[in-house]
Design a protein around this motif. Structure first.
Motif, PDB file in Angstrom:
ATOM      1  N   PRO A 181      34.452  53.260  19.381  1.00 23.28           N
ATOM      2  CA  PRO A 181      33.675  53.531  21.073  1.00 23.28           C
ATOM      3  C   PRO A 181      33.648  52.348  22.203  1.00 23.28           C
ATOM      4  O   PRO A 181      34.032  51.562  23.254  1.00 23.28           O
ATOM      5  CB  PRO A 181      33.857  54.709  21.309  1.00 23.28           C
ATOM      6  CG  PRO A 181      33.760  55.262  19.899  1.00 23.28           C
ATOM      7  CD  PRO A 181      33.631  54.211  18.577  1.00 23.28           C
ATOM      8  N   GLY A 182      32.529  51.851  21.869  1.00 27.33           N
ATOM      9  CA  GLY A 182      31.731  51.020  22.864  1.00 27.33           C
ATOM     10  C   GLY A 182      33.119  49.527  22.885  1.00 27.33           C
ATOM     11  O   GLY A 182      33.021  49.301  23.449  1.00 27.33           O
ATOM     12  N   ASP A 183      32.491  48.958  21.683  1.00 28.40           N
ATOM     13  CA  ASP A 183      34.056  47.855  21.204  1.00 28.40           C
ATOM     14  C   ASP A 183      35.655  48.071  22.453  1.00 28.40           C
ATOM     15  O   ASP A 183      35.806  46.799  23.033  1.00 28.40           O
ATOM     16  CB  ASP A 183      34.219  47.227  19.995  1.00 28.40           C
ATOM     17  CG  ASP A 183      33.055  46.832  18.861  1.00 28.40           C
ATOM     18  OD1 ASP A 183      32.368  46.928  19.312  1.00 28.40           O
ATOM     19  OD2 ASP A 183      33.535  47.438  17.757  1.00 28.40           O
ATOM     20  N   LEU A 184      35.813  49.127  22.281  1.00 26.97           N
ATOM     21  CA  LEU A 184      36.629  49.812  22.979  1.00 26.97           C
ATOM     22  C   LEU A 184      36.597  49.997  24.080  1.00 26.97           C
ATOM     23  O   LEU A 184      37.502  48.933  25.471  1.00 26.97           O
ATOM     24  CB  LEU A 184      37.537  50.898  23.086  1.00 26.97           C
ATOM     25  CG  LEU A 184      38.905  51.038  22.784  1.00 26.97           C
ATOM     26  CD1 LEU A 184      39.490  52.502  22.205  1.00 26.97           C
ATOM     27  CD2 LEU A 184      38.908  52.079  24.560  1.00 26.97           C
ATOM     28  N   ALA A 185      35.404  50.234  24.997  1.00 30.69           N
ATOM     29  CA  ALA A 185      35.062  49.891  26.440  1.00 30.69           C
ATOM     30  C   ALA A 185      34.921  49.221  26.932  1.00 30.69           C
ATOM     31  O   ALA A 185      35.409  48.344  27.529  1.00 30.69           O
ATOM     32  CB  ALA A 185      34.172  50.856  26.561  1.00 30.69           C
ATOM     33  N   GLU A 186      34.603  48.046  26.084  1.00 30.86           N
ATOM     34  CA  GLU A 186      34.077  46.786  26.315  1.00 30.86           C
ATOM     35  C   GLU A 186      35.273  46.117  26.538  1.00 30.86           C
ATOM     36  O   GLU A 186      35.902  45.247  27.649  1.00 30.86           O
ATOM     37  CB  GLU A 186      33.125  46.338  25.817  1.00 30.86           C
ATOM     38  CG  GLU A 186      32.719  44.673  25.613  1.00 30.86           C
ATOM     39  CD  GLU A 186      32.241  43.638  24.969  1.00 30.86           C
ATOM     40  OE1 GLU A 186      31.967  42.752  25.044  1.00 30.86           O
ATOM     41  OE2 GLU A 186      30.558  44.323  23.976  1.00 30.86           O
ATOM     42  N   ALA A 187      36.131  46.130  25.685  1.00 33.53           N
ATOM     43  CA  ALA A 187      37.269  45.466  25.713  1.00 33.53           C
ATOM     44  C   ALA A 187      38.493  46.067  26.952  1.00 33.53           C
ATOM     45  O   ALA A 187      39.302  45.297  27.403  1.00 33.53           O
ATOM     46  CB  ALA A 187      38.524  45.536  24.115  1.00 33.53           C
ATOM     47  N   ALA A 188      38.362  47.402  27.126  1.00 29.89           N
ATOM     48  CA  ALA A 188      39.511  47.724  28.682  1.00 29.89           C
ATOM     49  C   ALA A 188      38.966  47.140  29.853  1.00 29.89           C
ATOM     50  O   ALA A 188      39.594  46.780  30.556  1.00 29.89           O
ATOM     51  CB  ALA A 188      39.113  49.068  28.315  1.00 29.89           C
ATOM     52  N   VAL A 189      37.536  46.765  29.393  1.00 32.03           N
ATOM     53  CA  VAL A 189      37.159  46.317  31.428  1.00 32.03           C
ATOM     54  C   VAL A 189      37.262  44.908  31.033  1.00 32.03           C
ATOM     55  O   VAL A 189      37.680  44.189  32.236  1.00 32.03           O
ATOM     56  CB  VAL A 189      35.349  46.348  31.104  1.00 32.03           C
ATOM     57  CG1 VAL A 189      35.138  45.819  32.298  1.00 32.03           C
ATOM     58  CG2 VAL A 189      34.942  48.233  31.697  1.00 32.03           C
ATOM     59  N   ASP A 190      37.185  43.923  30.507  1.00 36.20           N
ATOM     60  CA  ASP A 190      37.595  42.795  29.848  1.00 36.20           C
ATOM     61  C   ASP A 190      39.370  42.867  30.520  1.00 36.20           C
ATOM     62  O   ASP A 190      39.690  41.687  30.826  1.00 36.20           O
ATOM     63  CB  ASP A 190      37.267  42.391  28.431  1.00 36.20           C
ATOM     64  CG  ASP A 190      36.044  42.232  27.946  1.00 36.20           C
ATOM     65  OD1 ASP A 190      34.936  42.054  29.190  1.00 36.20           O
ATOM     66  OD2 ASP A 190      35.351  41.510  27.081  1.00 36.20           O
ATOM     67  N   ASP A 191      40.306  43.491  29.868  1.00 34.00           N
ATOM     68  CA  ASP A 191      41.256  43.370  30.093  1.00 34.00           C
ATOM     69  C   ASP A 191      41.444  44.206  31.875  1.00 34.00           C
ATOM     70  O   ASP A 191      42.887  44.061  32.411  1.00 34.00           O
ATOM     71  CB  ASP A 191      42.370  44.896  29.045  1.00 34.00           C
ATOM     72  CG  ASP A 191      43.546  44.963  29.679  1.00 34.00           C
ATOM     73  OD1 ASP A 191      43.996  43.955  29.493  1.00 34.00           O
ATOM     74  OD2 ASP A 191      43.818  45.807  29.583  1.00 34.00           O
ATOM     75  N   LEU A 192      40.977  44.879  32.724  1.00 35.21           N
ATOM     76  CA  LEU A 192      40.617  45.305  34.119  1.00 35.21           C
ATOM     77  C   LEU A 192      40.817  44.058  34.799  1.00 35.21           C
ATOM     78  O   LEU A 192      41.157  43.403  35.295  1.00 35.21           O
ATOM     79  CB  LEU A 192      39.946  46.502  34.328  1.00 35.21           C
ATOM     80  CG  LEU A 192      39.843  46.641  35.630  1.00 35.21           C
ATOM     81  CD1 LEU A 192      41.590  46.860  36.093  1.00 35.21           C
ATOM     82  CD2 LEU A 192      38.453  47.996  35.865  1.00 35.21           C
ATOM     83  N   ARG A 193      39.374  43.488  34.598  1.00 37.17           N
ATOM     84  CA  ARG A 193      39.173  41.714  34.807  1.00 37.17           C
ATOM     85  C   ARG A 193      40.340  41.115  34.523  1.00 37.17           C
ATOM     86  O   ARG A 193      40.787  40.451  36.163  1.00 37.17           O
ATOM     87  CB  ARG A 193      37.864  41.266  34.069  1.00 37.17           C
ATOM     88  CG  ARG A 193      36.634  42.591  34.602  1.00 37.17           C
ATOM     89  CD  ARG A 193      35.894  41.532  34.313  1.00 37.17           C
ATOM     90  NE  ARG A 193      34.442  42.219  35.082  1.00 37.17           N
ATOM     91  CZ  ARG A 193      33.969  42.878  36.136  1.00 37.17           C
ATOM     92  NH1 ARG A 193      34.000  42.283  37.149  1.00 37.17           N
ATOM     93  NH2 ARG A 193      32.340  43.001  36.105  1.00 37.17           N
ATOM     94  N   GLU A 194      41.380  41.251  33.195  1.00 31.61           N
ATOM     95  CA  GLU A 194      41.739  40.100  33.462  1.00 31.61           C
ATOM     96  C   GLU A 194      42.895  40.040  34.098  1.00 31.61           C
ATOM     97  O   GLU A 194      43.928  39.184  34.897  1.00 31.61           O
ATOM     98  CB  GLU A 194      42.041  40.035  31.762  1.00 31.61           C
ATOM     99  CG  GLU A 194      43.144  38.769  31.521  1.00 31.61           C
ATOM    100  CD  GLU A 194      43.629  38.888  30.408  1.00 31.61           C
ATOM    101  OE1 GLU A 194      44.609  38.232  29.530  1.00 31.61           O
ATOM    102  OE2 GLU A 194      43.691  39.903  29.814  1.00 31.61           O
ATOM    103  N   VAL A 195      43.438  41.898  34.199  1.00 28.22           N
ATOM    104  CA  VAL A 195      44.650  41.758  34.993  1.00 28.22           C
ATOM    105  C   VAL A 195      44.403  41.419  36.657  1.00 28.22           C
ATOM    106  O   VAL A 195      45.071  41.205  37.607  1.00 28.22           O
ATOM    107  CB  VAL A 195      45.020  43.640  35.070  1.00 28.22           C
ATOM    108  CG1 VAL A 195      45.740  43.483  35.977  1.00 28.22           C
ATOM    109  CG2 VAL A 195      45.382  43.637  33.202  1.00 28.22           C
ATOM    110  N   LEU A 196      43.276  41.587  37.138  1.00 25.51           N
ATOM    111  CA  LEU A 196      43.024  41.954  38.577  1.00 25.51           C
ATOM    112  C   LEU A 196      43.253  39.550  38.481  1.00 25.51           C
ATOM    113  O   LEU A 196      43.613  40.169  39.980  1.00 25.51           O
ATOM    114  CB  LEU A 196      42.008  42.756  39.042  1.00 25.51           C
ATOM    115  CG  LEU A 196      41.423  44.171  38.805  1.00 25.51           C
ATOM    116  CD1 LEU A 196      40.086  44.237  38.919  1.00 25.51           C
ATOM    117  CD2 LEU A 196      42.496  44.543  40.012  1.00 25.51           C
ATOM    118  N   THR A 197      42.676  39.469  37.779  1.00 25.06           N
ATOM    119  CA  THR A 197      42.372  37.684  38.520  1.00 25.06           C
ATOM    120  C   THR A 197      43.767  37.211  38.333  1.00 25.06           C
ATOM    121  O   THR A 197      44.242  36.497  39.260  1.00 25.06           O
ATOM    122  CB  THR A 197      41.603  37.397  37.751  1.00 25.06           C
ATOM    123  OG1 THR A 197      40.263  38.058  37.445  1.00 25.06           O
ATOM    124  CG2 THR A 197      41.381  36.182  37.155  1.00 25.06           C
TER     125      THR A 197
END
Length: 421
Positions: free
Chosen positions: A170-186
């Motif tokens: 769960p913790g790793d998934l949340a971190e990966a999901a936030v990284d994915d969000l930042r990448e998409v926005l960028t």
């Protein structure tokens, strides 16, 4: 009827002609325990006196429809209750006929205030059947058109069996999901995104859900850019998850907009949006819903919501849902890839033994065996290999154990067939 409209059981389809409590009777004379509730819509069950009486009182007045150009007392009363329960300060409520219309309305509000048609959506999601809501539905089986009035950018699904998030804690998934969000926005947006729309638990997608706190982690990033958060609570609202009244409450976040429908009408057409006044008031022209929140549906909605609160159905969903979840998770069958869910929102993903490869054929077999045993369940998931269950929130402990026994027998029987094959 058009050929693209599916019907369960094909040539042996059931017409449901009567219902009482958590049971329905087909035109074939058989009675079934209902674990799907008209796709999580008959939330209180069938033939409930308090709801029947509220609707009959309204019918006896001779007024079924007036439109919101006139004051509708039942609608105002229901709006006040929903605003109070939403958790959103100074909330406003707009009523529609369905979850699709509710999501369409939320998109209207968000894009108006942000002056942008850019939307973030999540893969494997489902948000409705209209032009805009199909555009934000990340589920190929339901994406009927590639045309869109929106510019949509996609975030990864929280599916832990396969895909980008497979096998993550769960913790790793949340971190990966936030990284994915930042990448998409960028990388793939023009910067002025209007909103992220997310189901706390993906309904049609097979009850896939990210870890608790994920939406809160998303919102910290969204807030940096002024992006709104829309929580699609069409299936997760009204205490169904057991832990909370709204699915978003597991995430330490308050959405800007919440969409709702299905269970609040218990079969009467009723949906809507509740949200921050600033966002809800952003529409630049006259708008209203002809049938949304009509006197009859609003009367039903008031009775449903009062029943949910007076009978602590959220608590019941937690207690009774634990019987089902604990029982299913205790099954050691190679056919079961994952049992997931909360409260009375439960999915069983079926796979080919020893793999994570979806097994839709086995899913159909279990689905049919459940019916033969007197239990109605639903299907879903990206690969049509998930049994979906959303029984009425009034389900009793005895009924939960009865349904669990039928499920166990069906899963065991089909698992044995797969082993022999």
């Amino acid at each position: 009827m058009p050929g693209w409209m599916p019907i369960y059981y094909g040539d042996d389809a059931i017409e449901l002609v009567a219902g009482s409590g958590r049971r329905v009777t087909g035109s074939d004379g058989r009675t079934y325990l209902d674990f799907f509730g008209g796709v999580l819509t008959n939330m209180i069950g069938y033939d409930i006196a308090e709801i029947n009486e509220a609707v009959q009182r309204q019918l006896s007045k001779g007024i079924v429809h007036t439109s919101t150009l006139y004051l509708i007392g039942e609608q105002v009363a229901l709006a006040e209750k929903i605003a109070r329960l939403s958790g959103i300060p100074d909330a406003r409520v707009f009523f529609t006929n369905s979850g699709t219309e509710a999501n369409e309305s939320a998109l209207l509000f968000a894009t108006n205030i942000r002056r942008s048609n850019q939307i973030l959506a999540i893969k494997n999601s489902y948000h409705g059947r209209t032009f805009a809501t199909m555009a934000i539905t990340g589920h190929r089986s339901w994406s009927s058109s590639s045309l869109s009035p929106l510019n949509v950018s996609w975030l990864a699904s929280a599916d832990r069996l396969r895909g980008r998030m497979a096998g993550l804690a769960p913790g790793d998934l949340a971190e990966a999901a936030v990284d994915d969000l930042r990448e998409v926005l960028t990388t793939v947006t023009a910067g002025d995104v209007a909103a992220l729309i997310a189901e706390p638990i993906q309904g049609v997608g097979g009850f896939v859900a990210g870890p608790d706190g994920l939406l809160g982690a998303y919102q910290k990033v969204l807030a940096e850019h002024g992006i709104l958060l829309i929580a699609d609570e069409v299936q997760t609202g009204w205490g169904r998850t057991g832990e909370h009244f709204w699915g978003y409450q597991a995430h330490g976040v308050t959405p800007d907009l919440i969409t709702f429908a299905k269970g609040i009408g218990n079969g009467f057409a009723l949906g809507g949006v509740v949200g921050r006044a600033e966002v809800m008031n952003a529409v630049q022209a006259i708008s209203f819903s002809t049938f949304g929140g009509n006197p009859l549906s609003a009367a039903a909605g008031n009775a449903v919501l009062d029943y949910v609160l007076d009978h602590d159905l959220q608590g019941n969903a937690s207690r009774v849902g634990s019987i089902l979840l604990d029982g299913l998770r205790a099954l050691d069958l190679p056919l079961i890839g994952e049992v997931r869910g909360k409260g009375l929102m439960i999915g069983i993903e079926l796979v080919r033994p020893g793999t994570t490869e979806p097994d839709p054929a086995a899913t159909v077999r279990v689905f049919d065996e459940c019916r033969a045993g007197g239990l109605l369940v639903g299907k879903g998931g990206l690969y049509s290999n998930v049994l979906r269950m959303g029984p009425p929130l009034t389900l009793t402990e005895d009924e939960a154990r009865e349904g669990l026994a039928i499920l166990t027998d069906a899963l065991t029987r089909v698992s044995a067939e797969a082993h022999v094959a």
